[in-house]
Design a protein around this motif. Structure first.
Motif, PDB file in Angstrom:
ATOM      1  N   MET A 134       0.849  -1.171   0.000  1.00 25.06           N
ATOM      2  CA  MET A 134       0.000   0.000   0.000  1.00 25.06           C
ATOM      3  C   MET A 134       0.900   1.241   0.000  1.00 25.06           C
ATOM      4  SD  MET A 134      -2.974   1.028   2.761  1.00 25.06           S
ATOM      5  CE  MET A 134      -3.618  -0.608   2.723  1.00 25.06           C
ATOM      6  N   ASP A 135       0.613   2.146  -0.901  1.00 31.54           N
ATOM      7  CA  ASP A 135       1.458   3.340  -0.997  1.00 31.54           C
ATOM      8  C   ASP A 135       1.006   4.435  -0.033  1.00 31.54           C
ATOM      9  OD1 ASP A 135      -0.742   4.599  -2.150  1.00 31.54           O
ATOM     10  OD2 ASP A 135       0.144   4.808  -4.124  1.00 31.54           O
ATOM     11  N   THR A 136       1.769   5.487   0.027  1.00 38.40           N
ATOM     12  CA  THR A 136       1.526   6.589   0.957  1.00 38.40           C
ATOM     13  C   THR A 136       0.153   7.222   0.745  1.00 38.40           C
ATOM     14  OG1 THR A 136       3.886   7.044   1.101  1.00 38.40           O
ATOM     15  CG2 THR A 136       2.403   8.830   1.741  1.00 38.40           C
TER      16      THR A 136
ATOM     17  N   ILE B 160      -6.927   6.357   3.996  1.00 34.82           N
ATOM     18  CA  ILE B 160      -7.465   5.556   5.099  1.00 34.82           C
ATOM     19  C   ILE B 160      -7.385   6.337   6.406  1.00 34.82           C
ATOM     20  CG2 ILE B 160      -7.046   3.500   6.515  1.00 34.82           C
ATOM     21  CD1 ILE B 160      -6.185   2.115   3.833  1.00 34.82           C
ATOM     22  N   ARG B 161      -6.236   6.956   6.648  1.00 40.15           N
ATOM     23  CA  ARG B 161      -6.058   7.727   7.889  1.00 40.15           C
ATOM     24  C   ARG B 161      -7.047   8.879   7.967  1.00 40.15           C
ATOM     25  NH1 ARG B 161       0.185   9.029   9.140  1.00 40.15           N
ATOM     26  NH2 ARG B 161      -0.259   8.560  11.318  1.00 40.15           N
TER      27      ARG B 161
ATOM     28  N   GLU C 226      -2.600   5.887  -0.520  1.00 41.16           N
ATOM     29  CA  GLU C 226      -3.662   4.986  -0.048  1.00 41.16           C
ATOM     30  C   GLU C 226      -3.731   5.004   1.482  1.00 41.16           C
ATOM     31  OE1 GLU C 226      -6.101   3.411  -1.736  1.00 41.16           O
ATOM     32  OE2 GLU C 226      -5.281   4.555  -3.425  1.00 41.16           O
ATOM     33  N   LYS C 227      -2.588   4.994   2.125  1.00 36.08           N
ATOM     34  CA  LYS C 227      -2.551   5.063   3.581  1.00 36.08           C
ATOM     35  C   LYS C 227      -3.141   6.391   4.069  1.00 36.08           C
ATOM     36  CE  LYS C 227       1.482   2.106   4.266  1.00 36.08           C
ATOM     37  NZ  LYS C 227       2.887   2.061   4.710  1.00 36.08           N
TER      38      LYS C 227
END
Length: 67
Positions: free
Chosen positions: A1-3, A9-10, A5-6
Motif C-alpha cells: 500500500m502506498d503513501t 485511510i487515515r 492509499e494510507k
C-alpha cells in the motif's frame, strides 16, 4: 500500500473519529447546561464548531487525494 492509499485511510478514520467526538461533546454540553453551567456548555459547543471545521478540512484533503 502506498503513501496516498494510507493517507486516504487515515483521513477517513480521523473524520469518523471526529464525528464521534462531536456527538460526545454535544451530549456533554447538554449535561452541563442542565447542571446550570451555561458558560461551560457554550465553550464545549464552540469545540463542536471547531471540530466540524477540522472535519471539513479533512474532507477537502481527502477529496484532493481522490481527485
Amino acid at each position: 500500500m502506498d503513501t496516498l492509499e494510507k493517507a486516504k485511510i487515515r483521513i477517513s478514520h480521523w473524520m469518523t473519529h471526529n464525528d464521534h467526538h462531536g456527538e460526545e461533546y454535544e451530549l456533554f454540553a447538554e449535561q452541563l447546561e442542565e447542571a446550570g453551567k451555561k458558560a461551560a456548555a457554550e465553550q464545549i459547543r464552540k469545540i463542536v464548531q471547531l471540530n466540524d471545521q477540522v472535519t471539513d478540512c479533512l474532507r477537502v484533503a481527502l477529496k484532493d487525494l481522490e481527485g
